[in-house]
Design a protein around this motif. Structure first.
Motif, mmCIF file in Angstrom:
data_model
loop_
_atom_site.group_PDB
_atom_site.id
_atom_site.type_symbol
_atom_site.label_atom_id
_atom_site.label_comp_id
_atom_site.label_asym_id
_atom_site.label_seq_id
_atom_site.Cartn_x
_atom_site.Cartn_y
_atom_site.Cartn_z
ATOM 1 N N LEU A 207 95.773 99.072 -8.152
ATOM 2 C CA LEU A 207 94.651 99.324 -8.720
ATOM 3 C C LEU A 207 93.226 98.228 -7.745
ATOM 4 O O LEU A 207 93.908 97.246 -7.936
ATOM 5 C CB LEU A 207 94.452 98.656 -9.771
ATOM 6 C CG LEU A 207 93.491 98.143 -11.524
ATOM 7 C CD1 LEU A 207 92.705 99.935 -11.134
ATOM 8 C CD2 LEU A 207 93.722 97.932 -11.797
ATOM 9 N N ASP B 162 85.364 104.347 -2.372
ATOM 10 C CA ASP B 162 86.025 105.530 -2.557
ATOM 11 C C ASP B 162 85.928 106.275 -1.323
ATOM 12 O O ASP B 162 86.728 106.759 -0.942
ATOM 13 C CB ASP B 162 85.926 106.227 -4.161
ATOM 14 C CG ASP B 162 86.575 108.078 -4.324
ATOM 15 O OD1 ASP B 162 87.738 107.554 -3.721
ATOM 16 O OD2 ASP B 162 85.903 108.747 -3.765
ATOM 17 N N GLN C 71 93.469 103.550 -7.460
ATOM 18 C CA GLN C 71 92.329 103.194 -8.813
ATOM 19 C C GLN C 71 91.412 102.429 -8.917
ATOM 20 O O GLN C 71 91.864 101.819 -8.603
ATOM 21 C CB GLN C 71 93.398 103.268 -9.973
ATOM 22 C CG GLN C 71 92.227 103.997 -11.328
ATOM 23 C CD GLN C 71 93.464 103.459 -12.484
ATOM 24 O OE1 GLN C 71 94.148 102.790 -12.568
ATOM 25 N NE2 GLN C 71 92.335 104.311 -13.796
ATOM 26 N N MET D 15 88.100 100.503 -10.465
ATOM 27 C CA MET D 15 87.377 100.719 -11.696
ATOM 28 C C MET D 15 86.121 100.500 -10.919
ATOM 29 O O MET D 15 86.032 99.643 -10.478
ATOM 30 C CB MET D 15 88.015 100.090 -12.708
ATOM 31 C CG MET D 15 89.543 101.090 -13.224
ATOM 32 S SD MET D 15 90.334 100.723 -14.438
ATOM 33 C CE MET D 15 89.262 100.791 -15.352
#
Length: 385
Positions: free
Chosen positions: A53, A66, A75, A77
């Protein structure tokens, strides 16, 4: 294998933490990283340490990161939600809280609430909400390990001794770039002057705080909560060599001190592995090469910010949070060239004068005090909201 999340991985503490981790891959696994806008460095860290993460500042930064990554991606965020997710990552057993400023409060509190041990490098968390954080630490039964070199030194100097035998804590300060300057010369200091720290390599905000000595004032308040010592039993000595990182004076006159080269990897490694010690890449201290260790009392004319921090600590309640917020606004204004160096403590003092301290019972009330401090400092500086 200790699994860690690092809040603020692209800052100086985060980079040093990853350097320690890299030296001991058999001991540590990185599960989460957070950063602000330094996506290039974060990309390199992701590729090297493979966290599951990561979190960045905004949705736009998340989309950009990304696009920069290929292959198996973590992941991604953003914002406060991402910080909290990283701080509470299920696999993490320790969180390194290294975000600069009051922004570190919410994720650090979330980590403690989730039962994580915390290596604390974000002093503003305890400055703004010390009583709430320490109550939460006790309630959750977690460990809070100090990463600041001064508090780590006090922590080490207390080991094996009784708290009731402590007379006072002595926090050492390098004095920054201005400890030998006249107050008149300090008033005209440039941004480059203030960033030119003689001993430590740090981020811009903490470098300016070191130059004003507000950094030491924040550390006094942090020490008050970490070690449950009244603020008037916490002294500050300027020690330009930065070899003795802090001391504890006992009732019998004995003084315990921790010495070492000025390198943050030492206290970081101690926080990560306490009570064990590991090689951290810190150069050994050669005492025979030192010309001397000297100590000086801070000059209040050159460093009025230190006295303001003591005043805030004595006022207590909401005043430290307001003072800290005003300092962040003033430092940001100085770094952007909008005010001079001497205007930093003036803005803080005027903001404090406009605040009536009140009890803080929740973290939301802490955040409201922080917002008040920011709004008021901007008005004092005549900035548009």
């Amino acid at each position: 294998m200790k699994k860690i999340a690092i809040l603020g991985s692209t800052g100086s503490i985060g980079v040093s933490t990853l350097d320690v981790v890299d030296k001991h891959p058999e001991m540590f696994q990185v599960v989460a990283l957070t950063a602000g806008t330094n996506l290039e460095l974060l990309k390199t860290q992701i590729e090297k340490f493979s966290p599951v993460l990561v979190s960045v500042l905004t949705a736009e930064h998340a989309a950009q990161l990304d696009r920069m990554l290929s292959g198996k991606k973590p992941q991604i965020m953003h914002g406060v939600e991402g910080l909290i997710a990283a701080a509470t990552a299920p696999d993490a057993t320790m969180v390194v809280a290294a975000i600069v400023g009051a922004a570190g409060l919410v994720p650090t509190a979330a980590a403690i609430s989730a039962g994580k041990d915390v290596a604390l490098a974000n002093k503003e968390t305890l400055v703004t909400a010390g009583h709430l954080i320490m109550d939460l630490v006790q309630e959750k039964g977690v460990n809070l390990y100090p990463v600041d070199s001064e508090h780590c030194a006090v922590f080490q100097s207390l080991v094996g001794h009784r708290k009731e035998d402590v007379s006072r804590l002595i926090l050492t300060a390098s004095g920054g770039p201005f400890w030998s300057w006249s107050s008149e010369k300090v008033a005209g200091a440039t941004i480059n002057d203030a960033l030119n720290h003689p001993n430590w390599s740090m981020g811009k905000k903490i470098s300016i705080d070191s130059a004003t000595m507000m950094n030491k004032g924040l550390e006094v308040i942090e020490a008050r909560w970490l070690f449950d010592i009244p603020v008037d039993r916490i002294a500050v000595h300027i020690h330009p060599q930065s070899i003795i990182h802090s001391m504890v004076e006992y009732l019998d006159g004995s003084v315990m001190a921790q010495l070492g080269m000025p390198d943050m990897k030492g206290p970081i490694a101690y926080a990560l592995t306490y009570p064990a010690r590991i090689p951290a890449g810190v150069k050994p201290l050669d005492l025979t090469s030192l010309s001397g260790l000297t100590f000086h009392r801070p000059d209040p004319l050159r460093f009025p910010a230190l006295d303001l921090a003591y005043q805030a600590a004595r006022s207590g309640e909401s005043m430290p949070a307001v003072m800290n917020a005003a300092n962040e606004i003033a430092v940001e204004a100085f770094l952007s060239g909008r005010i001079g160096f001497a205007a930093i403590p003036v803005a803080i003092e005027k903001t404090m004068e406009l605040h009536e301290p009140h009890a803080l019972r929740t973290f939301e009330e802490v955040l409201e005090a922080d917002r008040f401090g920011r709004r008021t400092a901007r008005k004092v500086l005549k900035f548009e909201e």
